[in-house]
Scaffold this motif. Structure first.
Motif, PDB file in Angstrom:
ATOM      1  N   GLY A   1       0.714  -1.302   0.029  1.00  0.00           N
ATOM      2  CA  GLY A   1       0.099  -0.060   0.002  1.00  0.00           C
ATOM      3  C   GLY A   1       0.597   1.316   0.047  1.00  0.00           C
ATOM      4  O   GLY A   1       0.158   2.175  -0.299  1.00  0.00           O
ATOM      5  N   ASN A   2       1.918   1.099   0.356  1.00  0.00           N
ATOM      6  CA  ASN A   2       2.941   2.412   0.183  1.00  0.00           C
ATOM      7  C   ASN A   2       3.314   2.926  -1.007  1.00  0.00           C
ATOM      8  O   ASN A   2       3.342   2.159  -2.172  1.00  0.00           O
ATOM      9  CB  ASN A   2       4.169   2.038   0.930  1.00  0.00           C
ATOM     10  N   ARG A   3       3.275   4.213  -1.334  1.00  0.00           N
ATOM     11  CA  ARG A   3       3.249   4.616  -2.835  1.00  0.00           C
ATOM     12  C   ARG A   3       4.627   5.807  -2.635  1.00  0.00           C
ATOM     13  O   ARG A   3       4.772   6.496  -1.613  1.00  0.00           O
ATOM     14  CB  ARG A   3       2.087   5.385  -3.186  1.00  0.00           C
ATOM     15  N   TYR A   4       5.453   5.702  -3.588  1.00  0.00           N
ATOM     16  CA  TYR A   4       6.831   6.687  -3.507  1.00  0.00           C
ATOM     17  C   TYR A   4       6.646   7.439  -4.735  1.00  0.00           C
ATOM     18  O   TYR A   4       6.693   6.911  -5.868  1.00  0.00           O
ATOM     19  CB  TYR A   4       8.017   5.722  -3.231  1.00  0.00           C
ATOM     20  N   HIS A   5       7.421   8.512  -4.651  1.00  0.00           N
ATOM     21  CA  HIS A   5       7.970   9.391  -5.758  1.00  0.00           C
ATOM     22  C   HIS A   5       9.420   9.170  -5.711  1.00  0.00           C
ATOM     23  O   HIS A   5       9.974   9.703  -4.752  1.00  0.00           O
ATOM     24  CB  HIS A   5       7.251  10.757  -5.367  1.00  0.00           C
TER      25      HIS A   5
END
Lengths: 245, 82
Positions: free
Chosen positions: B64-68
């Motif tokens: 569920g983690n989202r990263y730029h």
């Protein structure tokens, strides 16, 4: 019916019998290879020398180049021991990427690398290859470490085990660590060498973790040169020389 | 007999053709995951990567983690949690 069947089988049996000897005569040309195989198994030393001999002249030719690095022989004893262990794997693996002097240092290591696998079968030729690399290694220990670094750098750049973003991240980490060392030696960073060593160890572990699955040879080379790299980083003079390059 | 052979050939061709691209995607996802983890962020598995521009991606992890993930002007790889 049984007779008919047995009569039907007879030609098959004959055919099979004929077919077996057939390959025998046809194998006579390959038979040479089949004969050579036992020869190699019986006396590998007799066949091994021809490939070794051509490499031996290379060693003889390379020492003319290597005596140049012989002058900086005085180095850390522990690092020297570790370098001696490093030289064979790294040079044998990274033969292509290095420059002219790198080739000179690597060429002698090849016979040693080839000499290590050879020893089990051949007893006569053990002594000759062993003595040559030993002298070569002793003569060019410090330059070999430098060349190893260059080769390792090239191999890290070119390896496919890690992606571009990961390589860039690692490069950032390496640059950060080098900056920290620079600041430490300039007195701008108040830390201890032990803490820097910890950071260095963690970074090496990261690299090894990333590389070991996709490029185990490179991982081994890095692990083997770990102490020698630390030998450069932890010595102010060596580090300054290294950073000048 | 001809139809099964043609179907089999078609399937094999499709598989062979799609294999490299999938491999490339996997390797890129691995690269993203390694980059995120190198920055100390958690990510068990990359499930989606969207390209915003040159060296600029949004990565979604299975947890569920989202990263730029992008490269800044100084050439540093930056990972920001979204």
């Amino acid at each position: 019916m049984h007779r008919m069947a047995s009569v039907g089988f007879l030609p098959l049996v004959f055919l099979a019998a004929c077919a077996r000897p057939g390959p025998g005569p046809s194998q006579s040309p390959p038979g040479a290879a089949a004969v050579e195989a036992p020869r190699t198994s019986e006396a590998i030393a007799t066949l091994a020398p021809p490939p070794v001999k051509p490499s031996a002249p290379q060693v003889a030719s390379t020492p003319s180049v290597q005596p140049v690095p012989a002058s900086p022989a005085p180095a850390a004893g522990v690092a020297q021991a570790s370098r001696g262990a490093i030289i064979p794997p790294s040079t044998s693996k990274a033969a292509s990427p290095s420059g002219s002097s790198g080739g000179a240092a690597q060429a002698p290591a090849k016979p040693s690398g080839a000499g290590h696998p050879v020893p089990p079968p051949g007893g006569k030729e053990r002594t000759a290859p062993r003595e040559k690399p030993a002298t070569v290694e002793i003569a060019s220990q410090q330059p070999a470490a430098q060349l190893d670094l260059a080769a390792l750098e090239d191999r890290l750049r070119n390896t496919r085990a890690i992606g571009v973003f990961t390589k860039l991240s690692l490069k950032n980490n390496v640059d950060d660590l080098l900056t920290a060392f620079r600041a430490f030696y300039n007195g701008q960073l108040r830390t201890t060498l032990a803490e820097l060593r910890q950071r260095y160890d963690i970074l090496v572990m990261k690299v090894l973790t990333l590389v070991q699955n996709g490029d185990s040879d490179l991982a081994q080379a890095i692990a083997a040169s770990r102490d020698s790299i630390w030998g450069i980083l932890s010595d102010r003079e060596k580090f300054q020389k290294f950073s000048l390059h | 007999m001809r139809q099964p052979i043609t179907v089999l050939t078609l399937v094999m061709t499709t598989l062979l053709a799609s294999a490299p691209s999938q491999g490339a995607e996997d390797s890129f996802a691995q690269d993203m995951k390694a980059t995120i983890v190198l920055h100390g962020m958690p990510c068990d598995q990359i499930v989606d990567v969207k390209r915003n521009g040159d060296s600029d991606y949004n990565a979604s992890c299975k947890d569920g983690n989202r990263y730029h993930v992008f490269v800044d002007a100084q050439g540093r790889v930056v990972v920001q949690k979204l």
